[in-house]
Scaffold this active site. Structure first.
Site, mmCIF file in Angstrom:
data_model
loop_
_atom_site.group_PDB
_atom_site.id
_atom_site.type_symbol
_atom_site.label_atom_id
_atom_site.label_comp_id
_atom_site.label_asym_id
_atom_site.label_seq_id
_atom_site.Cartn_x
_atom_site.Cartn_y
_atom_site.Cartn_z
ATOM 1 C CB ALA A 11 -25.008 6.144 4.700
ATOM 2 N NE ARG A 16 -24.581 -8.067 6.393
ATOM 3 C CZ ARG A 16 -25.032 -8.069 5.134
ATOM 4 N NH1 ARG A 16 -25.188 -9.207 4.490
ATOM 5 N NH2 ARG A 16 -25.328 -6.930 4.531
ATOM 6 C CE LYS A 23 -20.335 -2.760 4.025
ATOM 7 N NZ LYS A 23 -21.357 -3.777 3.699
ATOM 8 N NE ARG A 333 13.447 4.766 13.167
ATOM 9 C CZ ARG A 333 13.202 5.747 14.047
ATOM 10 N NH1 ARG A 333 12.188 6.550 13.885
ATOM 11 N NH2 ARG A 333 14.007 5.924 15.070
ATOM 12 C CG ASN A 377 34.264 1.434 6.790
ATOM 13 O OD1 ASN A 377 33.721 0.710 5.960
ATOM 14 N ND2 ASN A 377 34.561 1.027 8.016
#
Ligand code: UD1
Ligand code: CA
Length: 457
Positions: A11, A16, A23, A333, A377
């Protein structure tokens, strides 16, 4: 380990880190820090419903992430962040249903499941047991004060000169007998340098009531907390090397571990070779005998056996089956697939396309929403025109087709089996089986044109 729960404190603001994101959601390799801490608990054999995560600062975001990733763990709220002691007290209604409680700082992702099990086994031994480590540079960690029979912790900001010299520090991982914790949790005050309720104060309170406290020492490498970006980079390095060592022990050849990144969720097989500067993310799976060339980035890629990714290939959410080949310089992708022995070569993009067995797309092509049969191809520079500005349309190319260089397929369009297209064709209509599709103007030559042009100039 009956009737034990694990409470993860997540929590805090993480001031920092100097980041807008909470964080515990900062990525360590490719997953949020908190995921590693929860996975450790689950891998130590704790059922997800016996794992609680305290959220507060940025809590909506953390809750949203956890509800998708670990839907069965219990979310608990600490509305105001008044310190770790206050955090644990906020969740008392939950943990008071258990006999034993393990509390973990949410920012200690390197802790291993074996160590967590060892800590949990201490719940029967003492009223509180903490994990400590001998810090190279003890910085702002809480200092461990040992006396003959007990252990207590003083926070750096409250510590005297001589206490600050102590190098044994609190790792932020605790095992409690629930009854004993319940007796002291309400007695913790914020009468200290940071005006916070410190969970480590529980030890001192227990000691003065004749309860038993203990500690065991673990290697520093495993116990590092993440408070700054520099610490995150340090922890990330340890995690990366841990993952690489594991795969090397399983027979993966890593030419340059210093420049190789593998996600904790990736699966590799023996006899895979990874050249320098490779990243393998997400739930990628690499079959035996594959080679991943330099500069390649794989994300949720599934590779069969003996696949050659030559170099500088980006492969996302796609499958390359046995003996297929890709690169150098290709982008595969969005559920593209190279079937067995298929090939996607230089400056080729495949999107949501299936390249049939033994088919080749060797140079400078874009295949989008296309299905190619076997042994096709594709001549250099051929592309699908799959997007009309509104819809994505399909191209189908039958088995054994020979596509001339620089063919444009204006989708939706289909080419029958064994057909050929003339180089430079714009194919807008069906090409029947075994036919030649020519979709370009015939060449005409204008005699002496250059001479006449110069004359005019
Ligand atoms: C804490 C310990 C310190 C120990 C260090 C180990 C305290 C008072 N100090 O210091 O002895 O050496 O961990 O890494 O506990 N959190 C909350 N709610 C709050 C405050 C914090 O959930 O109100 C959470 C944070 O999100 C974090 C964890 O608790 O995951 C620890 O908090 P942090 O501020 O990082 O404590 P440290 O100063 O590192
Ligand atoms: Ca910390």
């Amino acid at each position: 380990m009956n009737n034990l729960c694990v409470l993860i404190m997540a929590a805090g603001k993480g001031t920092r880190m100097k980041s807008a994101a909470p964080k515990v959601l900062q990525p360590l390799l490719d997953r949020p820090i908190i995921d590693y801490v929860i996975s450790n608990a689950l891998n130590a054999g704790i059922a997800p419903e016996n794992v609680g995560v305290l959220v507060g600062s940025g809590g909506e975001e953390v809750e949203k992430h956890l509800s998708q990733t670990f839907p069965d763990v219990k979310i608990l709220w600490q509305r105001e962040q008044l310190g770790t002691g206050h955090a644990v007290k906020s969740a008392q209604d939950w943990w008071s249903n258990y006999d034993s409680l393990v509390v973990l700082n949410g920012d200690v992702p390197l802790l291993k499941p074996e160590s967590l099990k060892e800590l949990a086994s201490c719940c029967d031994k003492h009223d509180c047991t903490v994990i400590t480590f001998i810090a190279e540079n003890p910085g702002a960690y809480g200092r461990v004060i040992r006396s003959q029979a007990s252990v207590s912790i003083v926070e750096f900001k409250d510590a005297s000169e001589s206490q600050r010299a102590i190098r044994e520090v609190n790792a932020g991982c605790y095992a409690f007998r629930v009854k004993s914790l319940a007796a002291v949790i309400g007695l913790i005050t914020n009468n200290n340098a940071q005006h916070e309720y410190y969970l480590p104060d529980a030890l001192g309170l227990m000691n003065s009531r004749g309860m038993a406290t203990g500690a065991f020492v673990m290697p520093e490498e495993e116990m590092q907390g993440v408070n700054t970006q520099a610490e995150l980079a340090g922890v990330s390095r340890v995690m990366r090397m841990r993952i690489l060592s594991h795969w090397m022990s399983e027979g993966v050849r890593v030419l340059d571990p210093e420049s190789t990144y593998i996600s904790v969720d990736a699966q590799l097989s023996h006899d895979v070779t990874i050249m320098p500067n490779v990243q393998i993310w997400g739930t990628s799976k690499i079959g035996e005998g594959c080679t991943i060339g330099s500069g390649s980035i794989l994300k949720n890629a599934v590779l069969g056996k003996n696949v050659q990714v030559i170099a500088y290939a980006v492969i996302e959410n796609s499958e390359l089956k046995d003996d297929s080949k890709a690169g150098p310089f290709c982008y595969i992708r969005d559920h593209a697939c190279l079937e067995r022995k298929a090939f996607a070569g230089k400056f080729v993009e495949l999107k949501n396309s299936r390249i049939g067995e033994g088919s080749k797309v060797p140079h400078l092509s874009y295949m989008g929403d296309a299905t190619l049969g076997h042994d096709v191809n594709i001549g250099a520079g051929s592309i699908t025109c799959n997007y009309d500005g509104t819809h994505k349309n399909k191209t189908t190319i039958g088995d054994n087709c020979f596509i001339g260089s620089n063919t444009m397929f204006v989708a939706p369009v289909e080419v029958g089996e064994g057909a050929t297209t003339a180089a430079g064709s714009v194919i807008t209509q069906y090409v029947p089986e075994n036919s030649l599709g020519v979709g370009r103007a015939r060449q005409t030559n204008i005699a002496d044109w250059s001479l006449r042009k110069h004359h005019q100039d």
